[in-house]
Design a protein around this motif. Structure first.
Motif, PDB file in Angstrom:
ATOM      1  N   SER A 205       0.832  -1.209   0.000  1.00 39.82           N
ATOM      2  CA  SER A 205       0.000   0.000   0.000  1.00 39.82           C
ATOM      3  C   SER A 205       0.862   1.252   0.000  1.00 39.82           C
ATOM      4  N   ILE A 262      -6.517  -2.292  -0.803  1.00 37.03           N
ATOM      5  CA  ILE A 262      -6.024  -1.344  -1.798  1.00 37.03           C
ATOM      6  C   ILE A 262      -7.136  -1.129  -2.814  1.00 37.03           C
ATOM      7  N   ASP A 274      -6.724   3.650  -0.196  1.00 39.83           N
ATOM      8  CA  ASP A 274      -6.880   2.416   0.551  1.00 39.83           C
ATOM      9  C   ASP A 274      -7.870   2.602   1.690  1.00 39.83           C
TER      10      ASP A 274
END
Length: 322
Positions: A205, A262, A274
């Motif tokens: 992420s 995500i 996210d």
């Protein structure tokens, strides 16, 4: 570090939740060169859509250019539309589309990465009528592309955009090798109890927020994302913090209470942001604070935190906007 430098560090982390090793620097979307003489390098639209046909492509570009933060002409509720295919099929489809785009121009030392984000959370605890859920407002930040304070080689340090771009350009082709390299770049740290899947999702992420993002590197990251242990795609579209339709990719494992996801645009495969989704009822204890704060109940389906990337650009000076 003086007062101005401390402010720069806070700006560098603007909009981020309580930091950990995986929640390091955020960035902006892909960058490309603008017309000569302009003080702002704007995003190009050509990488944001699949080249299905000239007419369809132009329509998508028009919608994106008119309203980058909204839903455009998408009128059907997100929860009525199915995401077709396994996580591997979805992410490979995204990778095949993205990697065909032209690479962005590389910023030069002295330029800044502008970012506008929107973060949402349920507010403080315990709740009261006098303490309502805070209104979500866009936040802006400027990060120096080549900042020596974040290029000192220290483990766990926030890394400059230049440093992260250099890392992306060295990613191998093999998805498992990409995951291994990402784990090493953003390690768990001693005493961190997270599983391998949690580590992968956290580190991925962060890497996916890097800007500028070379299309070939993004394609490699998407293919690697499908190889995260327990990786899965939510079978229906969700909404991100800005209300945009999104494909949610997370991971599932036994005993999991919070699922880091995500979010990716279902049409353009652009990275949107996210979220942390509660997948199991539980109570958050504040006993470690030493006060009498009551436990906070969380229900499956609650969103603990979410953030959306709204706009980005490479600019010549801090404070410049697209």
């Amino acid at each position: 570090m003086n007062v101005d430098e401390m402010k720069d560090v806070r700006d560098f982390r603007a909009g981020a939740p309580t930091p950990d090793r995986g929640r390091l620097a955020a960035g902006r979307d892909r960058l490309t060169a603008a017309a000569k003489g302009g003080r702002v390098r704007r995003l190009r639209a050509d990488w944001r859509f699949a080249a299905v046909g000239a007419a369809a492509a132009l329509t998508v570009v028009a919608v994106l250019a008119a309203n980058i933060g909204g839903n455009g002409d998408r009128t059907a509720p997100a929860d009525t539309r199915t995401v077709r295919g396994s996580v591997g099929e979805v992410m490979n489809r995204a990778a095949d589309t993205i990697e065909k785009a032209d690479p962005p121009a590389t910023p030069h030392a002295g330029q800044w990465i502008y970012k506008k984000t929107l973060s949402r959370d349920p507010g403080g605890w315990p709740r009261s009528k006098a303490d309502p859920t805070p209104e979500a407002k866009p936040q802006e930040s400027w990060t120096l592309y080549a900042d020596p304070r974040f290029e000192d080689g220290k483990e766990g340090d926030d890394r400059s955009p230049r440093e992260r771009l250099q890392f992306l350009n060295t990613l191998p082709d093999d998805p498992d090798a990409v995951l291994k390299k990402v784990r090493a770049y953003y390690p768990s740290g001693k005493g961190n109890p997270e599983s391998e899947g949690e580590h992968d999702m956290r580190a991925m992420s962060v890497v996916l927020e890097t800007r500028p993002m070379p299309p070939k590197a993004l394609a490699k990251l998407y293919r690697a994302l499908a190889e995260v242990p327990g990786a899965e795609v939510t079978p229906r579209l969700v909404h991100d913090a800005a209300g945009r339709d999104a494909i949610a990719v997370g991971h599932d494992e036994k005993g999991q209470e919070v699922r880091r996801e995500i979010l990716i645009d279902p049409r353009t495969y652009q990275y949107l942001g996210d979220r942390w989704l509660i997948v199991k009822d539980y109570k958050e204890s504040f006993a470690f604070t030493g006060d009498d704060t009551p436990d906070r109940p969380w229900k499956a389906g609650d969103i603990m935190f979410q953030t959306a990337l709204l706009d980005t650009a490479v600019v010549d000076h801090k404070g410049d906007r697209p």
